[in-house]
Design an enzyme around this catalytic site. Structure first.
Site, PDB file in Angstrom:
ATOM      1  N   CYS A   4      39.263   2.463 -83.072  1.00 57.15           N
ATOM      2  CA  CYS A   4      39.344   1.141 -82.430  1.00 57.15           C
ATOM      3  C   CYS A   4      40.168   0.189 -83.297  1.00 57.15           C
ATOM      4  O   CYS A   4      39.835  -0.042 -84.459  1.00 57.15           O
ATOM      5  CB  CYS A   4      37.949   0.570 -82.192  1.00 57.15           C
ATOM      6  N   GLY A  59      46.084   9.907 -74.531  1.00 53.35           N
ATOM      7  CA  GLY A  59      47.125   8.883 -74.553  1.00 53.35           C
ATOM      8  C   GLY A  59      48.115   9.063 -73.424  1.00 53.35           C
ATOM      9  O   GLY A  59      48.844  10.060 -73.386  1.00 53.35           O
TER      10      GLY A  59
HETATM   11  C1  LIG Z   1      40.075  -1.582 -72.116  1.00 54.62           C
HETATM   12  C2  LIG Z   1      39.993  -0.464 -73.112  1.00 54.62           C
HETATM   13  C3  LIG Z   1      38.801  -0.224 -73.764  1.00 54.62           C
HETATM   14  C4  LIG Z   1      38.716   0.816 -74.710  1.00 54.62           C
HETATM   15  N1  LIG Z   1      37.513   1.052 -75.325  1.00 54.62           N
HETATM   16  C5  LIG Z   1      37.413   2.088 -76.209  1.00 54.62           C
HETATM   17  C6  LIG Z   1      36.147   2.402 -76.809  1.00 54.62           C
HETATM   18  O1  LIG Z   1      35.110   1.780 -76.540  1.00 54.62           O
HETATM   19  N2  LIG Z   1      36.118   3.439 -77.698  1.00 54.62           N
HETATM   20  C7  LIG Z   1      37.243   4.172 -78.015  1.00 54.62           C
HETATM   21  O2  LIG Z   1      37.170   5.103 -78.828  1.00 54.62           O
HETATM   22  N3  LIG Z   1      38.430   3.897 -77.428  1.00 54.62           N
HETATM   23  C8  LIG Z   1      38.536   2.907 -76.538  1.00 54.62           C
HETATM   24  N4  LIG Z   1      39.723   2.664 -75.915  1.00 54.62           N
HETATM   25  C9  LIG Z   1      40.838   3.605 -76.113  1.00 54.62           C
HETATM   26  C10 LIG Z   1      40.817   4.684 -75.016  1.00 54.62           C
HETATM   27  O3  LIG Z   1      39.658   5.481 -75.096  1.00 54.62           O
HETATM   28  C11 LIG Z   1      42.052   5.606 -75.106  1.00 54.62           C
HETATM   29  O4  LIG Z   1      42.076   6.197 -76.379  1.00 54.62           O
HETATM   30  C12 LIG Z   1      43.363   4.839 -74.876  1.00 54.62           C
HETATM   31  O5  LIG Z   1      43.252   3.950 -73.787  1.00 54.62           O
HETATM   32  C13 LIG Z   1      44.525   5.793 -74.630  1.00 54.62           C
HETATM   33  O6  LIG Z   1      44.261   6.634 -73.533  1.00 54.62           O
HETATM   34  P1  LIG Z   1      44.844   6.332 -72.040  1.00 54.62           P
HETATM   35  O7  LIG Z   1      46.322   6.139 -72.174  1.00 54.62           O
HETATM   36  O8  LIG Z   1      44.460   7.542 -71.250  1.00 54.62           O
HETATM   37  O9  LIG Z   1      44.174   5.076 -71.571  1.00 54.62           O
HETATM   38  C14 LIG Z   1      39.851   1.619 -75.010  1.00 54.62           C
HETATM   39  C15 LIG Z   1      41.054   1.356 -74.337  1.00 54.62           C
HETATM   40  C16 LIG Z   1      41.138   0.348 -73.400  1.00 54.62           C
HETATM   41  C17 LIG Z   1      42.448   0.108 -72.702  1.00 54.62           C
END
Ligand SMILES: Cc1cc2nc3c(=O)[nH]c(=O)nc-3n(C[C@H](O)[C@H](O)[C@H](O)COP(=O)(O)O)c2cc1C
Length: 308
Positions: free
Chosen positions: A96, A195
């Site tokens: 995070c 990602g």
């Molecule tokens: C609104 C939002 C909230 C997120 N909350 C978390 C979280 O609580 N824990 C975590 O490990 N990653 C969190 N992430 C990261 C996502 O789990 C993920 O790693 C990131 O969005 C990339 O993947 P994606 O392109 O499929 O969205 C968050 C991302 C977004 C956009």
């Protein structure tokens, strides 16, 4: 719990709550899903204003409860509480990037810089529970320190079962393209690639790089069927209105009318994105405080019945 080539639902704070997970499971009943990240402090101190601190997980399928924090013994305590609440596995947040977590609290992505603390937390959490423990991390703190593989080696030594890797550094936040490295033979634990994965082509690309599974985050927003479609369990549904209504019903049951009606605004925006007249729909929805009115607007917009 971890079967090769599985599609995981990513943890998303403010989104992957119990109602959202229930909707995702309508389409992908067995998919491994994560909770939102849970502060070890708020969980152990049982903060009453945070409903998820009292969630039970035994009525759900495959569920990883994600904790964050920098306090070794509180992280172990939090893991124990979540195990007792029925979580399938515990995940430690090591990615995070938000300043409140990563810089001011020394948690989340900070653990990519402080491998000594990361190791202490991993050892304590693994020792505290009988269920598997995973980590979720990024490539490194910034371009100059893309040392994810070193953290994975430490994690392997600590008894961590698997890791999810987001193909960006902490410095990138969510900008630029996610670029996942190839998994080489010296990596001895299953790694889930994450990602910018949106479709089956992206999933195949990740699996061909040597990852054991793919994790989907933002592609689930307004499309909770994405995991089901990508894992071959369902087709894209034709009728969206009843799904939106059901999601709102679940939120009403969990949060109560006042909170649910306001919290549902972002979901209404994601569900309606790209549909003609969605801008007017969003403007209306953002002014609504009553569940009945919101249901009526949902039915008008999608042309469906209120009785689902
Ligand atoms: C609104 C939002 C909230 C997120 N909350 C978390 C979280 O609580 N824990 C975590 O490990 N990653 C969190 N992430 C990261 C996502 O789990 C993920 O790693 C990131 O969005 C990339 O993947 P994606 O392109 O499929 O969205 C968050 C991302 C977004 C956009």
């Amino acid at each position: 719990m971890l079967v090769n080539n599985q599609i995981f639902g990513a943890p998303l704070a403010g989104i992957t709550d119990k109602p959202f997970r229930r909707i995702v499971r309508m389409f992908a009943p067995d998919a491994p899903l994560y909770t939102e990240m849970i502060s070890c402090h708020s969980l152990v101190e049982a903060h009453k204003n945070c409903l998820r601190n009292f969630d039970r997980y035994d009525d759900e399928g495959n569920i990883g409860a994600q904790i964050f924090g920098a306090d070794v013994s509180l992280m172990a305590d939090a893991a124990r509480i979540l195990q007792d609440s029925g979580a399938t596995w515990i995940d430690i947040n090591m990615g995070c990037p938000v300043p409140k977590v990563a810089t001011r609290s020394g948690a989340g992505a900070h653990l990519m810089k402080d491998h000594i603390l990361a190791e202490k937390i991993m050892r304590a959490v693994v020792k505290a529970v009988k269920i598997p423990v995973s980590i979720k991390t990024r490539l490194g703190w910034d371009e100059a320190s893309r040392d994810w593989a070193e953290l994975i080696h430490i994690a392997t030594d600590c008894g961590i079962s698997f890791a999810a890797l987001h193909g960006r550094t902490r410095a990138q936040l969510y900008m630029g393209e996610s670029k996942l490295p190839r998994i080489t033979d010296d990596i001895k634990m299953p790694i889930i690639g994450n990602g910018d994965i949106k479709d089956i082509k992206d999933v195949t690309k990740v699996l061909n790089l040597g990852y054991s599974g793919a994790m989907i985050g933002r592609a689930m927003l307004g499309r909770p069927w994405t995991l089901g479609v990508l894992s071959g369990k369902c087709d894209v549904p034709h009728q969206i209105g009843p799904i939106v209504l059901r999601h709102f019903e679940y939120m009403l049951g969990y949060y109560g009318e006042k909170n649910a009606t306001q919290m549902f605004r972002k979901h209404a925006a994601w569900y309606s994105a790209g549909i003609p007249n969605s801008a007017e729909f969003r403007i209306k929805v953002n002014k609504i405080f009553s569940a009945k009115e919101l249901k009526t607007e949902i039915c008008k917009f999608w042309g469906c019945e209120e009785n689902i």
